[in-house]
Structures are given as structure tokens and as C-alpha cells.
Design a protein around this motif. Structure first.
Motif, short mmCIF file in Angstrom:
data_model
loop_
_atom_site.label_atom_id
_atom_site.label_comp_id
_atom_site.label_asym_id
_atom_site.label_seq_id
_atom_site.Cartn_x
_atom_site.Cartn_y
_atom_site.Cartn_z
N VAL A 60 -47.85 105.69 -10.09
CA VAL A 60 -47.08 104.52 -10.53
C VAL A 60 -45.59 104.78 -10.34
CG1 VAL A 60 -46.36 103.20 -12.59
CG2 VAL A 60 -48.79 103.63 -12.16
N PHE A 61 -45.14 105.98 -10.68
CA PHE A 61 -43.72 106.31 -10.56
C PHE A 61 -43.29 106.36 -9.10
CE2 PHE A 61 -39.88 108.89 -11.04
CZ PHE A 61 -39.31 108.32 -12.18
N ILE A 62 -44.12 106.94 -8.24
CA ILE A 62 -43.81 107.01 -6.81
C ILE A 62 -43.72 105.60 -6.22
CG2 ILE A 62 -44.71 107.68 -4.56
CD1 ILE A 62 -43.51 110.01 -6.02
N GLN A 63 -44.61 104.70 -6.67
CA GLN A 63 -44.55 103.32 -6.19
C GLN A 63 -43.25 102.65 -6.63
OE1 GLN A 63 -46.18 101.87 -4.03
NE2 GLN A 63 -45.73 99.69 -4.28
N ALA A 77 -46.51 111.81 -18.20
CA ALA A 77 -46.06 112.16 -16.85
C ALA A 77 -44.84 111.33 -16.45
CB ALA A 77 -47.20 111.94 -15.85
N VAL A 78 -44.89 110.03 -16.68
CA VAL A 78 -43.76 109.17 -16.33
C VAL A 78 -42.54 109.52 -17.19
CG1 VAL A 78 -42.89 106.79 -16.36
CG2 VAL A 78 -45.19 107.27 -15.49
N GLY A 79 -42.76 109.77 -18.49
CA GLY A 79 -41.65 110.17 -19.35
C GLY A 79 -40.99 111.45 -18.87
N SER A 80 -41.79 112.39 -18.40
CA SER A 80 -41.25 113.66 -17.90
C SER A 80 -40.47 113.46 -16.60
CB SER A 80 -42.40 114.66 -17.67
OG SER A 80 -43.09 114.92 -18.87
N LEU A 81 -40.97 112.57 -15.74
CA LEU A 81 -40.26 112.29 -14.48
C LEU A 81 -38.95 111.57 -14.73
CD1 LEU A 81 -43.39 111.26 -12.39
CD2 LEU A 81 -41.90 113.22 -11.92
N VAL A 82 -38.91 110.72 -15.74
CA VAL A 82 -37.66 110.05 -16.11
C VAL A 82 -36.64 111.09 -16.57
CG1 VAL A 82 -36.56 108.55 -17.83
CG2 VAL A 82 -38.66 107.82 -16.69
N GLU A 142 -27.57 104.42 -7.80
CA GLU A 142 -28.19 103.12 -8.10
C GLU A 142 -29.70 103.27 -8.18
OE1 GLU A 142 -28.65 98.60 -6.26
OE2 GLU A 142 -27.30 100.05 -5.30
N CYS A 143 -30.27 104.04 -7.25
CA CYS A 143 -31.71 104.29 -7.25
C CYS A 143 -32.13 105.00 -8.54
CB CYS A 143 -32.09 105.12 -6.04
SG CYS A 143 -33.85 105.53 -5.93
N ARG A 144 -31.33 105.99 -8.95
CA ARG A 144 -31.63 106.73 -10.17
C ARG A 144 -31.64 105.80 -11.38
NH1 ARG A 144 -27.68 109.91 -9.95
NH2 ARG A 144 -28.70 111.69 -8.98
N GLU A 145 -30.64 104.95 -11.49
CA GLU A 145 -30.56 104.04 -12.62
C GLU A 145 -31.74 103.07 -12.64
OE1 GLU A 145 -28.49 104.29 -15.18
OE2 GLU A 145 -27.80 106.12 -14.18
N MET A 146 -32.11 102.58 -11.47
CA MET A 146 -33.24 101.65 -11.39
C MET A 146 -34.54 102.32 -11.81
SD MET A 146 -32.23 99.78 -7.79
CE MET A 146 -33.74 98.85 -7.67
N LEU A 147 -34.72 103.57 -11.38
CA LEU A 147 -35.94 104.30 -11.72
C LEU A 147 -35.99 104.66 -13.20
CD1 LEU A 147 -36.98 106.88 -8.96
CD2 LEU A 147 -38.34 105.06 -9.97
N ILE A 148 -34.86 105.05 -13.74
CA ILE A 148 -34.81 105.39 -15.17
C ILE A 148 -35.18 104.16 -16.00
CG2 ILE A 148 -33.25 105.95 -17.09
CD1 ILE A 148 -31.76 107.82 -15.17
N LYS A 149 -34.66 103.00 -15.61
CA LYS A 149 -35.00 101.77 -16.34
C LYS A 149 -36.48 101.43 -16.19
CE LYS A 149 -33.76 96.93 -17.03
NZ LYS A 149 -35.17 96.57 -17.26
N ALA A 150 -36.99 101.50 -14.96
CA ALA A 150 -38.41 101.17 -14.72
C ALA A 150 -39.32 102.13 -15.47
CB ALA A 150 -38.71 101.20 -13.23
N GLY A 151 -38.98 103.43 -15.43
CA GLY A 151 -39.81 104.43 -16.11
C GLY A 151 -39.75 104.28 -17.62
N SER A 152 -38.55 104.03 -18.15
CA SER A 152 -38.41 103.86 -19.60
C SER A 152 -39.15 102.61 -20.08
CB SER A 152 -36.93 103.77 -19.96
OG SER A 152 -36.24 104.96 -19.60
N ASP A 153 -39.07 101.54 -19.28
CA ASP A 153 -39.81 100.32 -19.63
C ASP A 153 -41.31 100.56 -19.64
OD1 ASP A 153 -37.42 98.97 -19.84
OD2 ASP A 153 -37.59 97.93 -17.91
N PHE A 154 -41.77 101.36 -18.68
CA PHE A 154 -43.19 101.69 -18.60
C PHE A 154 -43.64 102.45 -19.85
CE2 PHE A 154 -46.48 104.81 -17.64
CZ PHE A 154 -47.48 104.03 -17.08
N VAL A 155 -42.86 103.47 -20.24
CA VAL A 155 -43.21 104.28 -21.41
C VAL A 155 -43.22 103.42 -22.67
CG1 VAL A 155 -42.46 106.19 -22.87
CG2 VAL A 155 -42.40 106.43 -20.38
#
Length: 311
Positions: free
Chosen positions: A73-76, A27-32, A89-102
Motif C-alpha cells: 500500500v505504501f509503495i503504491q 508497517a506503514v507507521g514505521s515507514l512514515v 514535496e514527495c516526502r510531505e505527500m507520503l507522510i500525509k498519506a501514510g498518517s491518514d492511513f494509520v
């Protein structure tokens, strides 16, 4: 544009293409992947795209518990980017956080195995239910530590997922037997402990897992056998069910009595259609939880949820 990206199709392709991936990670990978492709111009639009995608994912599966955990987790993480100066900037931060999670999901599973493996000892007989990736990781580590043990595996109807666990155990050289779900009481006296995975761990420390877990837990407690549940902390969910009928997956037509049918009933099809796939095990039946955060009692789950969501 985001409209050209089918997030449900991408999620399903991840789940089919990698049998080791769990629903929250997919799910997180798909949202990224979604936010890499979308080009929102305002934070409001960006947030709505993410939240709408989460709802699409939840509606697309019959078992949304663990998938919902990944979405939450992704929404948080999205909420934690509120200080971002721009959508980019928000997009880049989320992509990094999501990729780190995966990328870190595998490490979480390894940590669960590390914390739980000391509980598996030589000459033990273990009962496991259904198939759980994190549980199999623990047993694989115990084998690597040259521990000798035996395993009873429930068949786990209706999808017989226990057969997959038995096949993997056989490849590892672990003596195992597949038992009927209805034979758990029969073999419980021979068991030293019960190990189960989790689709989700709720705020009370109770467990949402494959149907049949609850009755196994009742039998284990009656026989004074410890039951240990294994789950990554990203499967901790903000739910507080009081009964089986408070789960998000509950439908009023499950196992409901109906008018007398005119034709003969196809009972096999009826079983698959009108039986629950998950049940809820209250925390008093769980001895300990093995998580990537350490070994904890069920009461510790609410503390961890508070830390994560109020951080």
C-alpha cells in the motif's frame, strides 16, 4: 540520517506497545517515521530507501503476508507521488498519506463490524478460529446491539491464541467454550456459522490465515455451514496461490521427513519449529467476505485490487 533509524526495531516496538495495532498498520507507521528522518536529495535515492526498508521489514518476520500488504500500500502511494516537483514535496505527500492511513485503520475495522454484524443473530452458535482483532470487533458490536449468541473458540495451536479470544468474550458476557482444534468436526453440527479473520486475501478471493483455517473450511462446507471471512481491504494482496505450497511463507523443510535421529526427539520443540503457521483456503470454501468496502463474494477481490493498483 536514515542509517541511524532501525525500522525493524521501531516496527517491533509498535507491535509490542499496542495490542490493537495490526501488522500492515505498524508497517506503514514505521515507514512514515523512516521518511520523516531520512534526507534523500534525489527521487531515485528516496525510492530506494523506501523499497529497501520494505524488504528489511519483510525479512524480519516469519509471517510477512499482512506486513507485506501494508508495504505494498505504501509503495503504491509512493508511485502516486511521481508528479511531485521535489523530494521534499514527495516526502510531505507520503507522510500525509501514510498518517491518514494509520489514523483511518480503526475506522476500517469499525466498517467491517458494521457490515458484518447483521449476520450475527439471536440464539446463534458461532465458531471462530484463533484470535482476530477485526472479528472481535464484530462480536463486540453484536453484543452492543443486545444480541444473544454463543461462541465456540478453537484453541488454535501451537500458540493457543484462541484462549485470548475466549477471555475477551468472557469479559463481554458472551457464553463461550474453547474446543480442541481436532474437535472441530465433533461440534460442527451444533454451529450455525463460522467466522474467521485473515492475514491476507489473495487475488482469487482465497484466504491466507492462521493454520487450521483450511481444514475448518472443508468441514464447514461438508456440513453445509456458511463460512464468513473478515478482513480490511488493505489486506488484499497481489498473490495467486494454487496450493498450500505457493505461499511466500512456505519452506521445504516444513513437516519434511528426516534421517533417523541419534537421540530422542523433543517433539514439543519439533512441533513449534517444523510446522506451518499459515494456510491457504481456496475461494470456493468462503461464503462471503466482510470488508470495510462492504459485503462481497470472493470474486470481487480482484476487481478491488485492480481499482487500487491501476488508479
Amino acid at each position: 540520517m536514515a542509517s541511524t533509524f532501525d525500522i525493524v526495531q521501531h516496527y517491533n516496538s509498535l507491535m509490542r506497545g499496542d495490542t490493537s495495532i495490526s501488522a500492515p498498520v505498524a508497517a506503514v507507521g514505521s515507514l512514515v517515521k523512516l521518511i520523516e528522518k531520512q534526507r534523500a536529495t534525489t527521487m531515485l535515492e528516496f525510492t530506494m530507501i523506501v523499497r529497501t526498508a520494505c524488504e528489511e521489514l519483510k525479512k524480519a518476520t516469519n509471517n510477512s503476508i499482512s506486513l507485506s500488504a501494508g508495504c505494498d500500500v505504501f509503495i503504491q502511494q509512493l508511485a502516486r507521488t511521481s508528479h511531485a516537483q521535489s523530494v521534499d514535496e514527495c516526502r510531505e505527500m507520503l507522510i500525509k498519506a501514510g498518517s491518514d492511513f494509520v489514523q483511518g485503520a480503526g475506522k476500517c475495522r469499525d466498517n467491517v463490524a458494521e457490515f458484518g454484524s447483521p449476520f450475527v443473530r439471536d440464539d446463534q452458535t458461532v465458531l471462530i478460529h484463533s484470535y482476530s482483532r477485526v472479528l472481535m470487533g464484530l462480536l463486540r458490536r453484536a453484543v452492543g446491539q443486545n444480541k444473544r449468541f454463543r461462541v465456540y473458540v478453537t484453541e488454535s495451536r501451537p500458540d493457543q491464541s484462541g484462549l485470548r479470544a475466549a477471555a475477551e468474550l468472557q469479559e463481554l458476557g458472551v457464553p463461550c467454550k474453547v474446543v480442541l482444534d481436532s474437535a472441530v468436526g465433533y461440534i460442527m453440527a451444533k454451529v450455525d456459522m463460522v467466522l474467521v479473520g485473515a492475514e491476507g486475501v489473495v487475488e482469487s478471493g482465497g484466504l491466507i490465515n492462521k493454520i487450521g483455517t483450511y481444514q475448518i473450511a472443508i468441514l464447514a462446507k461438508a456440513a453445509k455451514k456458511p463460512l464468513y471471512a473478515l478482513a480490511e481491504s488493505f489486506k488484499f494482496v497481489r498473490l495467486y496461490p494454487l496450493s498450500q505450497y505457493d505461499l511466500p511463507t512456505y519452506r521445504s523443510d516444513l513437516l519434511a521427513f528426516k534421517d533417523k535421529p541419534k537421540d530422542a526427539t523433543d517433539w514439543q520443540a519439533e512441533i513449534l519449529k517444523n510446522n506451518p503457521v499459515l494456510d491457504y483456503t481456496p475461494p470456493e470454501y468462503i461464503t462471503l467476505l466482510f470488508t470495510d468496502l462492504g459485503v462481497m463474494t470472493p470474486s470481487g477481490v480482484s476487481d478491488e485490487l485492480i481499482k487500487f493498483y491501476l488508479d
